[in-house]
Motif scaffolding. Structure first.
Motif, PDB file in Angstrom:
ATOM      1  N   TRP A  49       0.873  -1.178   0.000  1.00  0.00           N
ATOM      2  CA  TRP A  49       0.000   0.000   0.000  1.00  0.00           C
ATOM      3  C   TRP A  49       0.905   1.222   0.000  1.00  0.00           C
ATOM      4  CZ3 TRP A  49      -4.397  -2.125  -1.109  1.00  0.00           C
ATOM      5  CH2 TRP A  49      -4.564  -3.460  -0.760  1.00  0.00           C
ATOM      6  N   VAL A  52       0.888   4.537   2.239  1.00  0.00           N
ATOM      7  CA  VAL A  52      -0.028   4.430   3.372  1.00  0.00           C
ATOM      8  C   VAL A  52       0.784   4.217   4.642  1.00  0.00           C
ATOM      9  CG1 VAL A  52      -1.872   3.065   4.431  1.00  0.00           C
ATOM     10  CG2 VAL A  52      -1.925   3.539   1.969  1.00  0.00           C
ATOM     11  N   GLN A  54       1.611   2.788   7.974  1.00  0.00           N
ATOM     12  CA  GLN A  54       1.223   1.580   8.700  1.00  0.00           C
ATOM     13  C   GLN A  54       1.525   1.807  10.180  1.00  0.00           C
ATOM     14  OE1 GLN A  54      -0.328  -1.073   7.527  1.00  0.00           O
ATOM     15  NE2 GLN A  54      -0.259  -0.506   5.376  1.00  0.00           N
ATOM     16  N   ASP A  61       1.950  -4.192   5.425  1.00  0.00           N
ATOM     17  CA  ASP A  61       2.633  -3.291   4.505  1.00  0.00           C
ATOM     18  C   ASP A  61       2.959  -3.934   3.158  1.00  0.00           C
ATOM     19  OD1 ASP A  61       3.665  -0.722   3.940  1.00  0.00           O
ATOM     20  OD2 ASP A  61       5.685  -1.443   4.315  1.00  0.00           O
ATOM     21  N   TYR A  79      -5.680  -8.226   4.272  1.00  0.00           N
ATOM     22  CA  TYR A  79      -4.968  -7.060   4.792  1.00  0.00           C
ATOM     23  C   TYR A  79      -5.927  -6.303   5.700  1.00  0.00           C
ATOM     24  CZ  TYR A  79      -1.275  -7.982   1.458  1.00  0.00           C
ATOM     25  OH  TYR A  79      -0.245  -8.572   0.768  1.00  0.00           O
ATOM     26  N   TRP A  92      -1.503   1.254  -4.799  1.00  0.00           N
ATOM     27  CA  TRP A  92      -1.154  -0.063  -4.278  1.00  0.00           C
ATOM     28  C   TRP A  92      -0.561  -0.860  -5.432  1.00  0.00           C
ATOM     29  CZ3 TRP A  92      -3.538  -3.926  -6.904  1.00  0.00           C
ATOM     30  CH2 TRP A  92      -4.727  -3.623  -7.554  1.00  0.00           C
ATOM     31  N   ILE A 107      -5.474   4.115  -4.691  1.00  0.00           N
ATOM     32  CA  ILE A 107      -6.239   4.133  -3.444  1.00  0.00           C
ATOM     33  C   ILE A 107      -6.489   5.603  -3.127  1.00  0.00           C
ATOM     34  CG2 ILE A 107      -4.148   3.848  -2.050  1.00  0.00           C
ATOM     35  CD1 ILE A 107      -5.965   2.478   0.063  1.00  0.00           C
TER      36      ILE A 107
END
Length: 137
Positions: A49, A52, A54, A61, A79, A92, A107
């Motif tokens: 991702w 993003v 985490q 991840d 996920y 992603w 995303i």
């Protein structure tokens, strides 16, 4: 696998839900995402991702052999992570071997309901995902 034609040439290609690029995921800031990946191809796969954060969910991840074991053919992995303190358009992608070239998508993280954008509202939005042309797979 699906035959994809680009530049007058068709190649069998790993896709997501039959799509290349894969689907756009829409969510809101502070949403918890549960994304079930079922591996229907003969290659190991994992999903990263990209961008993003985490927060206490490093196992989600996606880098194979680093934060998770790859999802083997015929196996399933879900996920599970929360979109904390982020908004915007990220992407992603597969995080193993050459699958990075075909397994990817956008995303879009929207603000929380009732929270405005930090700029005037646009007339409309369009997600654009740039990719590569497959030469030999």
């Amino acid at each position: 696998m699906k035959n994809i034609t680009r530049l007058c040439s068709s190649k069998p290609t790993v896709t997501v839900n039959g799509r290349y690029p894969g689907p756009t995921i829409y969510a809101r800031e502070d949403d918890t995402l549960l994304i079930k990946v079922v591996n229907h191809v003969k290659y190991n796969v994992s999903i990263h991702w990209h961008g993003v954060r985490q927060v206490r969910t490093g196992w989600a991840d996606g880098p194979a052999y680093i934060t998770q074991c790859p999802i083997q053919p015929g196996q399933v992995y879900t996920y599970n992570y929360t979109l904390t303190g982020q908004r915007g358009t990220l992407w992603w992608h597969a995080h193993i071997l050459w699958l990075r070239a075909t397994v990817y998508g956008a995303i879009v993280i929207l603000p929380k309901r009732g929270v405005p954008y930090p700029f005037p509202k646009p007339d409309h939005e369009k997600v654009i995902v740039l990719g590569i042309v497959l030469s030999h797979v």
